[in-house]
Design a protein around this motif. Structure first.
Motif, mmCIF file in Angstrom:
data_model
loop_
_atom_site.group_PDB
_atom_site.id
_atom_site.type_symbol
_atom_site.label_atom_id
_atom_site.label_comp_id
_atom_site.label_asym_id
_atom_site.label_seq_id
_atom_site.Cartn_x
_atom_site.Cartn_y
_atom_site.Cartn_z
ATOM 1 N N THR A 1 -1.188 2.974 -5.592
ATOM 2 C CA THR A 1 -0.308 4.064 -6.390
ATOM 3 C C THR A 1 -0.925 5.321 -6.037
ATOM 4 O O THR A 1 -1.872 5.167 -6.279
ATOM 5 N N ASP A 2 0.304 6.261 -6.641
ATOM 6 C CA ASP A 2 -0.737 7.181 -6.618
ATOM 7 C C ASP A 2 0.175 7.879 -7.985
ATOM 8 O O ASP A 2 -0.298 8.614 -8.851
ATOM 9 N N THR A 3 -0.677 6.857 -8.864
ATOM 10 C CA THR A 3 0.214 6.823 -10.777
ATOM 11 C C THR A 3 -1.127 6.948 -11.118
ATOM 12 O O THR A 3 -2.038 6.721 -10.892
ATOM 13 N N ASN A 4 -0.822 8.752 -11.510
ATOM 14 C CA ASN A 4 -2.636 9.144 -12.441
ATOM 15 C C ASN A 4 -3.332 9.143 -11.268
ATOM 16 O O ASN A 4 -4.189 8.940 -12.049
ATOM 17 N N GLY A 5 -3.223 9.227 -10.813
ATOM 18 C CA GLY A 5 -3.578 9.388 -9.118
ATOM 19 C C GLY A 5 -4.256 8.256 -8.700
ATOM 20 O O GLY A 5 -3.336 7.649 -8.509
ATOM 21 N N LEU A 6 -5.014 8.048 -7.307
ATOM 22 C CA LEU A 6 -4.657 6.309 -7.431
ATOM 23 C C LEU A 6 -5.201 5.369 -7.632
ATOM 24 O O LEU A 6 -6.355 6.034 -8.392
ATOM 25 N N THR A 7 -4.303 4.257 -7.572
ATOM 26 C CA THR A 7 -4.765 3.099 -8.725
ATOM 27 C C THR A 7 -4.191 1.929 -7.489
ATOM 28 O O THR A 7 -3.615 2.176 -6.853
ATOM 29 N N LEU B 1 1.042 -1.217 -0.279
ATOM 30 C CA LEU B 1 -0.172 -0.138 -0.021
ATOM 31 C C LEU B 1 0.640 1.094 0.034
ATOM 32 O O LEU B 1 1.008 1.303 1.207
ATOM 33 N N ALA B 2 1.258 2.157 -0.997
ATOM 34 C CA ALA B 2 2.458 2.588 -1.468
ATOM 35 C C ALA B 2 1.350 4.161 -1.524
ATOM 36 O O ALA B 2 2.549 4.945 -1.791
ATOM 37 N N ALA B 3 0.318 4.417 -1.953
ATOM 38 C CA ALA B 3 -0.080 5.330 -2.079
ATOM 39 C C ALA B 3 0.042 6.272 -1.721
ATOM 40 O O ALA B 3 -0.858 6.414 0.068
ATOM 41 N N THR B 4 0.540 7.481 -1.440
ATOM 42 C CA THR B 4 0.449 8.533 0.771
ATOM 43 C C THR B 4 -0.667 8.661 0.268
ATOM 44 O O THR B 4 -1.477 9.287 1.490
ATOM 45 N N ASN B 5 -2.158 9.326 -0.324
ATOM 46 C CA ASN B 5 -3.061 9.508 -0.093
ATOM 47 C C ASN B 5 -4.406 8.971 -0.486
ATOM 48 O O ASN B 5 -4.573 8.896 -1.842
ATOM 49 N N ASP B 6 -4.995 7.732 0.106
ATOM 50 C CA ASP B 6 -5.932 6.942 -0.035
ATOM 51 C C ASP B 6 -7.061 7.637 0.354
ATOM 52 O O ASP B 6 -8.127 6.336 0.437
ATOM 53 N N VAL B 7 -7.302 8.745 0.552
ATOM 54 C CA VAL B 7 -8.796 8.610 0.568
ATOM 55 C C VAL B 7 -9.018 9.391 0.027
ATOM 56 O O VAL B 7 -9.204 10.060 -1.664
ATOM 57 N N LEU B 8 -10.717 8.585 -0.634
ATOM 58 C CA LEU B 8 -11.941 8.722 -1.915
ATOM 59 C C LEU B 8 -13.466 8.537 -1.600
ATOM 60 O O LEU B 8 -13.410 8.363 0.152
ATOM 61 N N LEU B 9 -13.993 9.489 -2.299
ATOM 62 C CA LEU B 9 -15.253 9.980 -1.881
ATOM 63 C C LEU B 9 -15.893 8.337 -2.757
ATOM 64 O O LEU B 9 -16.176 8.078 -3.863
ATOM 65 N N ALA B 10 -16.809 7.433 -2.147
ATOM 66 C CA ALA B 10 -17.070 6.036 -2.681
ATOM 67 C C ALA B 10 -18.018 6.188 -1.253
ATOM 68 O O ALA B 10 -18.353 6.595 -0.167
ATOM 69 N N ASP B 11 -19.626 4.885 -1.216
ATOM 70 C CA ASP B 11 -19.385 3.694 -0.885
ATOM 71 C C ASP B 11 -19.003 2.957 -0.645
ATOM 72 O O ASP B 11 -18.673 1.738 -0.545
#
Length: 395
Positions: free
Chosen positions: A317-323, A277-287
């Motif tokens: 990852t943060d490549t092209n947004g959260l992936t 889990l390498a993404a620095t910003n894992d917060v997203l708007l979701a159900d």
């Protein structure tokens, strides 16, 4: 073949038309020669310059009224009833002296013809006849052929459509049969297990063996939970199949949801799930409910469809947004099957993996949730090389 024979029939009609026009124009020329008291030449005065244009070298004075009368009379005698244009030319200058359009579809308008056409004795003339509606006239002559061809092609279209509907219904029937077979197996197995455990618990002697009592009680609880999960899967899919998902979006931490889902699998059985889990910003708007189900379905499939010890890798990852990527070492999916796996009730053949059961509703549900959120789902897979599902999140 039908088009070929229509073309052949058209060619025959065209040859007949050309021959008939030639005969009629020779007769008209003969009448004009007789009218002008000139001997008919040894060579035919009629020449065809194109499929729909003929010229007649009369080599004498031409009265336009007489010419039109002869053309009408001999064309009608030879059953040539298509419209035509004729023109009288001056041979010395090759200019048109007079021309008119003749239609057989309506009677000639005598009152509108007020011209006094005089004979031009100082020139020798030839006249030309042009058939502007020749093609449509010949097609009209092929009425039976055209009508039968239209009926033939309409019949073919209906047969093809009927075959398509029949094959589609057969595919749906096969899919529904597979679904019912899978559902029957999924339900009968826990029900049968619960029934056996219940029969053991009914015996009075079970009280004297507390360890057996606890064992069979736990079996009933586990199978009941399994049965409940299957019912919830069906109810969840059924509730979202014919309507849009009612999303309750809120800010959620993707990493927390991943850890929760992974822990639920690790509690059930020993699994090998690696999290990067390498993404620095894992917060997203979701159900949260639906995204949890998406992760559960993808990881569950990754663990089930394999011939070896399962290994699942979850990466963010943060490549092209959260992936998010979920990779496995399973049996893989053939390229021809990759577009079908998102169809309702469709299940890929699992080869030698015979113990994998399901309803074929997991991936359709996953795709529905992804689309409802406006995200993008991509699959990369090779046979016996595993699969990778990638979700591109839009925050």
């Amino acid at each position: 073949m039908q088009l070929y024979w229509i073309r052949k029939a058209f060619d025959i009609k065209e040859k007949q038309f050309t021959q008939t026009v030639n005969i009629a124009l020779v007769e008209v020329a003969d009448k004009l020669f007789a009218y002008n008291k000139i001997t008919f030449p040894n060579e035919s005065p009629v020449k065809q310059l194109s499929p729909d244009y003929f010229i007649v070298n009369v080599n004498s004075v031409i009265d336009a009224n007489v010419l039109e009368h002869y053309l009408r009379t001999h064309f009608q005698y030879r059953n040539i009833t298509t419209d035509f244009e004729y023109a009288i030319y001056d041979c010395s200058s090759d200019k048109m002296v007079y021309g008119d359009y003749v239609s057989f579809s309506k009677a000639p308008d005598i009152t509108s013809r007020t011209r006094n056409l005089k004979k031009l004795d100082q020139y020798t003339y030839y006249f030309g006849v042009y058939f502007p509606k020749k093609s449509s006239y010949l097609i009209g002559e092929l009425g039976v052929w055209v009508a039968s061809s239209v009926v033939f092609f309409v019949a073919i279209i209906f047969i093809i459509y009927a075959m398509f509907v029949i094959l589609r219904q057969k595919r749906l029937a096969d899919v529904q049969k597979d679904f019912l077979d899978n559902m029957t197996h999924e339900f009968k197995t826990p029900i049968a297990t619960i029934a056996i455990a219940a029969d053991v618990l009914i015996k009075p002697s079970i009280i004297t063996t507390p360890e057996r009592l606890a064992k069979y009680s736990s079996i009933i609880k586990a199978e009941n939970k399994r049965l409940q999960e299957q019912v919830e899967k069906l109810l969840t899919f059924a509730s979202t199949e014919h309507r849009q998902l009612d999303l309750k979006k809120q800010s959620v931490a993707l990493h927390d949801i991943i850890r929760k889902v992974v822990n639920s699998f690790e509690l059930k059985t020993e699994t090998s799930i690696v999290c990067n889990l390498a993404a620095t910003n894992d917060v997203l708007l979701a159900d949260e409910f639906h995204i949890t189900n998406v992760l559960y379905n993808l990881i569950d499939n990754a663990l089930k469809y394999t011939k070896r010890d399962p290994l699942v890798t979850i990466s963010t990852t943060d490549t092209n947004g959260l992936t998010l990527q979920i990779s496995d070492n399973g049996i893989g999916i053939a390229p021809s099957e990759q577009k079908k796996i998102f169809n309702k009730f469709y299940r890929v053949a699992t080869g030698n993996v015979h113990n994998v059961k399901g309803f074929g509703i997991g991936l359709p549900y996953v795709q529905q949730v992804i689309k409802a959120h406006g995200w993008k789902l991509q699959i990369q897979s090779q046979l016996d090389m595993g699969s990778t599902f990638t979700i591109y999140f839009s925050k």
